[in-house]
Design a protein around this motif. Sequence first.
Motif, mmCIF file in Angstrom:
data_model
loop_
_atom_site.group_PDB
_atom_site.id
_atom_site.type_symbol
_atom_site.label_atom_id
_atom_site.label_comp_id
_atom_site.label_asym_id
_atom_site.label_seq_id
_atom_site.Cartn_x
_atom_site.Cartn_y
_atom_site.Cartn_z
ATOM 1 N N SER A 387 38.264 -63.866 -49.719
ATOM 2 C CA SER A 387 37.348 -63.060 -48.912
ATOM 3 C C SER A 387 35.878 -63.247 -49.201
ATOM 4 N N SER A 388 35.508 -64.235 -49.991
ATOM 5 C CA SER A 388 34.073 -64.561 -50.112
ATOM 6 C C SER A 388 33.958 -65.971 -50.665
ATOM 7 N N GLY A 389 32.762 -66.549 -50.504
ATOM 8 C CA GLY A 389 32.536 -67.897 -51.029
ATOM 9 C C GLY A 389 32.994 -68.984 -50.070
ATOM 10 N N GLY A 390 32.801 -70.244 -50.493
ATOM 11 C CA GLY A 390 33.056 -71.398 -49.641
ATOM 12 C C GLY A 390 34.499 -71.525 -49.193
ATOM 13 N N ALA A 391 35.453 -71.191 -50.074
ATOM 14 C CA ALA A 391 36.866 -71.339 -49.709
ATOM 15 C C ALA A 391 37.193 -70.464 -48.494
ATOM 16 N N PHE A 392 36.569 -69.323 -48.423
ATOM 17 C CA PHE A 392 36.790 -68.377 -47.324
ATOM 18 C C PHE A 392 36.208 -68.934 -46.018
ATOM 19 N N LEU A 413 34.222 -56.168 -46.516
ATOM 20 C CA LEU A 413 33.649 -55.992 -47.846
ATOM 21 C C LEU A 413 33.296 -57.347 -48.438
ATOM 22 N N ALA A 414 34.033 -58.390 -48.009
ATOM 23 C CA ALA A 414 33.814 -59.752 -48.498
ATOM 24 C C ALA A 414 33.703 -59.777 -50.017
ATOM 25 N N SER A 415 34.679 -59.163 -50.652
ATOM 26 C CA SER A 415 34.647 -59.063 -52.110
ATOM 27 C C SER A 415 35.400 -60.214 -52.756
ATOM 28 N N MET A 416 34.861 -60.696 -53.874
ATOM 29 C CA MET A 416 35.618 -61.618 -54.714
ATOM 30 C C MET A 416 36.853 -60.856 -55.225
ATOM 31 N N GLY A 417 37.886 -61.602 -55.560
ATOM 32 C CA GLY A 417 39.059 -60.978 -56.171
ATOM 33 C C GLY A 417 40.096 -60.471 -55.180
ATOM 34 N N GLU A 439 41.459 -69.871 -52.547
ATOM 35 C CA GLU A 439 40.419 -69.034 -53.144
ATOM 36 C C GLU A 439 39.505 -69.859 -54.040
ATOM 37 N N GLY A 440 38.259 -69.427 -54.191
ATOM 38 C CA GLY A 440 37.315 -70.114 -55.063
ATOM 39 C C GLY A 440 37.567 -69.790 -56.525
ATOM 40 N N ASP A 441 37.034 -70.621 -57.420
ATOM 41 C CA ASP A 441 37.244 -70.351 -58.852
ATOM 42 C C ASP A 441 36.571 -69.042 -59.285
ATOM 43 N N GLY A 442 35.457 -68.695 -58.637
ATOM 44 C CA GLY A 442 34.780 -67.431 -58.952
ATOM 45 C C GLY A 442 35.611 -66.249 -58.489
ATOM 46 N N GLY A 443 36.017 -66.272 -57.240
ATOM 47 C CA GLY A 443 36.818 -65.181 -56.685
ATOM 48 C C GLY A 443 38.137 -65.017 -57.421
ATOM 49 N N PHE A 444 38.781 -66.143 -57.729
ATOM 50 C CA PHE A 444 40.074 -66.101 -58.407
ATOM 51 C C PHE A 444 39.944 -65.453 -59.786
ATOM 52 N N SER A 445 38.799 -65.723 -60.432
ATOM 53 C CA SER A 445 38.595 -65.192 -61.790
ATOM 54 C C SER A 445 38.634 -63.669 -61.820
ATOM 55 N N GLN A 446 38.233 -63.030 -60.706
ATOM 56 C CA GLN A 446 38.110 -61.571 -60.749
ATOM 57 C C GLN A 446 39.433 -60.812 -60.750
ATOM 58 N N ASN A 447 40.518 -61.472 -60.380
ATOM 59 C CA ASN A 447 41.797 -60.765 -60.466
ATOM 60 C C ASN A 447 42.896 -61.638 -61.036
ATOM 61 N N ALA A 467 37.950 -75.574 -57.336
ATOM 62 C CA ALA A 467 37.236 -75.612 -58.608
ATOM 63 C C ALA A 467 35.926 -76.369 -58.411
ATOM 64 N N ASN A 468 34.825 -75.631 -58.395
ATOM 65 C CA ASN A 468 33.520 -76.264 -58.180
ATOM 66 C C ASN A 468 32.491 -75.779 -59.199
ATOM 67 N N ASN A 469 32.997 -75.492 -60.395
ATOM 68 C CA ASN A 469 32.103 -75.149 -61.492
ATOM 69 C C ASN A 469 31.368 -73.841 -61.251
ATOM 70 N N GLY A 470 31.990 -72.912 -60.526
ATOM 71 C CA GLY A 470 31.383 -71.586 -60.428
ATOM 72 C C GLY A 470 31.047 -71.117 -59.035
ATOM 73 N N TYR A 471 29.954 -70.384 -58.938
ATOM 74 C CA TYR A 471 29.560 -69.740 -57.682
ATOM 75 C C TYR A 471 28.653 -70.680 -56.897
ATOM 76 N N ALA A 472 29.252 -71.635 -56.179
ATOM 77 C CA ALA A 472 28.429 -72.607 -55.462
ATOM 78 C C ALA A 472 27.535 -71.917 -54.430
ATOM 79 N N SER A 473 28.057 -70.866 -53.795
ATOM 80 C CA SER A 473 27.231 -70.194 -52.776
ATOM 81 C C SER A 473 25.989 -69.563 -53.389
ATOM 82 N N ILE A 474 26.131 -68.998 -54.572
ATOM 83 C CA ILE A 474 24.982 -68.384 -55.233
ATOM 84 C C ILE A 474 24.018 -69.488 -55.707
HETATM 85 C C1 LIG Z 1 32.783 -58.457 -56.114
HETATM 86 C C2 LIG Z 1 31.728 -59.382 -55.653
HETATM 87 N N1 LIG Z 1 30.642 -59.597 -56.428
HETATM 88 C C3 LIG Z 1 29.664 -60.436 -56.020
HETATM 89 C C4 LIG Z 1 29.752 -61.067 -54.808
HETATM 90 C C5 LIG Z 1 28.638 -61.998 -54.355
HETATM 91 N N2 LIG Z 1 29.157 -63.355 -54.208
HETATM 92 C C6 LIG Z 1 29.444 -63.886 -53.005
HETATM 93 S S1 LIG Z 1 30.118 -65.410 -53.107
HETATM 94 C C7 LIG Z 1 29.994 -65.408 -54.788
HETATM 95 C C8 LIG Z 1 30.480 -66.573 -55.566
HETATM 96 C C9 LIG Z 1 31.946 -66.772 -55.358
HETATM 97 O O1 LIG Z 1 32.371 -67.853 -56.136
HETATM 98 P P1 LIG Z 1 33.612 -68.717 -55.674
HETATM 99 O O2 LIG Z 1 34.714 -67.831 -55.281
HETATM 100 O O3 LIG Z 1 33.872 -69.715 -56.714
HETATM 101 O O4 LIG Z 1 33.099 -69.429 -54.334
HETATM 102 P P2 LIG Z 1 31.945 -70.542 -54.193
HETATM 103 O O5 LIG Z 1 30.659 -69.815 -54.090
HETATM 104 O O6 LIG Z 1 31.991 -71.427 -55.378
HETATM 105 O O7 LIG Z 1 32.259 -71.263 -52.934
HETATM 106 C C10 LIG Z 1 29.431 -64.221 -55.254
HETATM 107 C C11 LIG Z 1 29.147 -63.921 -56.663
HETATM 108 C C12 LIG Z 1 30.902 -60.796 -54.023
HETATM 109 N N3 LIG Z 1 31.101 -61.341 -52.821
HETATM 110 N N4 LIG Z 1 31.865 -59.974 -54.472
#
Ligand SMILES: Cc1ncc(C[n+]2csc(CCOP(=O)(O)OP(=O)(O)O)c2C)c(N)n1
Length: 580
Positions: A387-392, A413-417, A439-447, A467-474
């Motif tokens: 629900s958030s990030g590039g994978a979404f 809500l577009a929340s990670m996790g 799911e992205g590596d960031g989003g996956f990490s949250q749950n 797996a792209n070394n973190g929050y690529a969107s940020i």
């Molecule tokens: C709970 C929560 N905290 C912060 C954010 C802000 N945010 C949007 S995308 C993102 C990074 C997500 O990382 P990842 O899932 O690896 O996707 P990528 O950006 O690498 O494509 C963050 C921190 C969010 N969407 N949800």
Amino acid sequence: MIQWLYEMGYTHCFFVSGGNSMHLLNAARQKMTCVPVVHEVSGGIAAEYFNESHLAQGKAFVLVTAGPGLTNLVTALAGAYLESRELLVLGGQVKSSDLATNGLRQRGIQEIDGIAISQSISKVVFRVEQPISQKLFTDIVRQSSDGRKGPVVIEVCLDAQGAPVQSDPDSSRALPSEVVSVALPTSNEINQIRTLLLKSSKPMLLLGGGLSRQDCAALLPLIEKWKIPVTTTWNAADRMDSGHDLYFGRPNTWGQRSSNLIIQQADLLIAVGSRLGLQQTGFNWPEFVPNGEVIQIDIDKGELEKGHPKLALAICADATSTLRSILEDVSQIPDWSDWRGHARRIRQYFPLSEEVNGHHQGFLNPFDFALTLSDLCESTDTVVPCSSGGAFTVMMQAFNQKSGQTIITNKGLASMGYGLAGAIGAALADRTRRSVLVEGDGGFSQNLQELATVAVQKLNLKMFVFANNGYASIRMTQKNYFDGAYLGCDIESGLGFPDWQILAQAFGIDAMTLSEGFQTDPRFLESWKNVKPCLYVVPVHPEQTYFPKIASQVTASGSMESAPLHKMTPVILDEKSYHF
Ligand SMILES: Cc1ncc(C[n+]2csc(CCOP(=O)(O)OP(=O)(O)O)c2C)c(N)n1
Ligand SMILES: [Mg+2]
């Protein structure tokens, strides 16, 4: 209460136990399939996706204890509220005599005011301090699925949970809010819509999540008779097969370029069961459907009166009934074949994976991956793009759905996790189906703690982690708007990530890293076809671009200004030939 829920069709209970909810759990275990999760938020999200999938005969609810049980759940409440999803929460609470009063922060052990915390993100909240009647209880519960759906939170004090009840108590307390019944359109409203439709030469339907899968399938023969082009929101992504003649994709801020171009050329857009939020219309909503009129059909008056986009007609009524009333008279259907042909040419001209995103040696192009995954998935799969990030966004831009698939996300809500927890709920709703999570590596990490639940429940769940070394969107935001002042967006700027394969193995789950051509690799195919969980690491380059997108600029006053939907970056000059 559990017996009453059982009679209402509840069969599953996601929970984390605790002292203040002990009687509730002890009752639930006698009637429900109880699924322990590691963290309450996952229980809430899993219950939301379980119900939203409509794959099970019964419904699920989430059971949490007082205090931290409730505070851990808050994100799931917010997500279900924003996406109008059914979610019932039974929460524990301290003894009614231990409730804090007179400004005390706390009296009972672990006490927190769950009602106050839940109020702004729930449809109905209710505290039970002494046994209540079946009628009142069921009236409250029913509100989660009546009208515009949303969370219902019922907090039950420990003494009320344990109180012996001889007969159904007579609780005359009024319902906390009015019961909404299904609103039907008036014949005058239907006539107005039909008049606009019959004189339109370029009509377009936009189907939203307010139209259920079942209702949409039932209405499809009528839509086919009219041959009206159809687009969908993300919440209705699975309402039509991507190969259908009348299907023109998913337009929106992160939408498909061809869909955006087509919808912007319509002279009439009928949005059915969509709230037409800013992501759908673009932040630049004055230029949404710039040469046409918009009709919005929504069950919530607030959505019709919010002021954007500009509406020719605002119909406050049930999506399914209204669409049926519009289409059931088939005596005069205009010939829209030129418009359909034009739209089809645009659709065929623009690929879902654009060359501009390039290919990086040793990494997978995420758009090509989504297209490959579309081919691999079968019509009986459940697909959960996170629900958030590039994978979404990539999945929602490039995935080609098949009729029969169930696709669920939570973009409000577009929340990670959300991905893993949601996929668990959807997978448990029908264990015979394969569930596919991206799911992205960031989003996956949250749950990721819920890998334990996946393993224990032996789910047929295939998890693809970009797996792209973190929050690529940020990282991209910090690069574009803050001259590359990177902080907390990748390993170099302070984030930590595990070795995914070792992590999966620690939970006893198979794992492998994918590379170019994985779809024909026998090792991959063996695991893809078996019924065990598997985690696939999808290497994506950290500098991977995600075009096309709607670009925004920071204005002199510091606010943002966005392009209209038809001007996606990179702007393609050929668009001139499509009337822009
Ligand atoms: C709970 C929560 N905290 C912060 C954010 C802000 N945010 C949007 S995308 C993102 C990074 C997500 O990382 P990842 O899932 O690896 O996707 P990528 O950006 O690498 O494509 C963050 C921190 C969010 N969407 N949800
Ligand atoms: Mg990432």
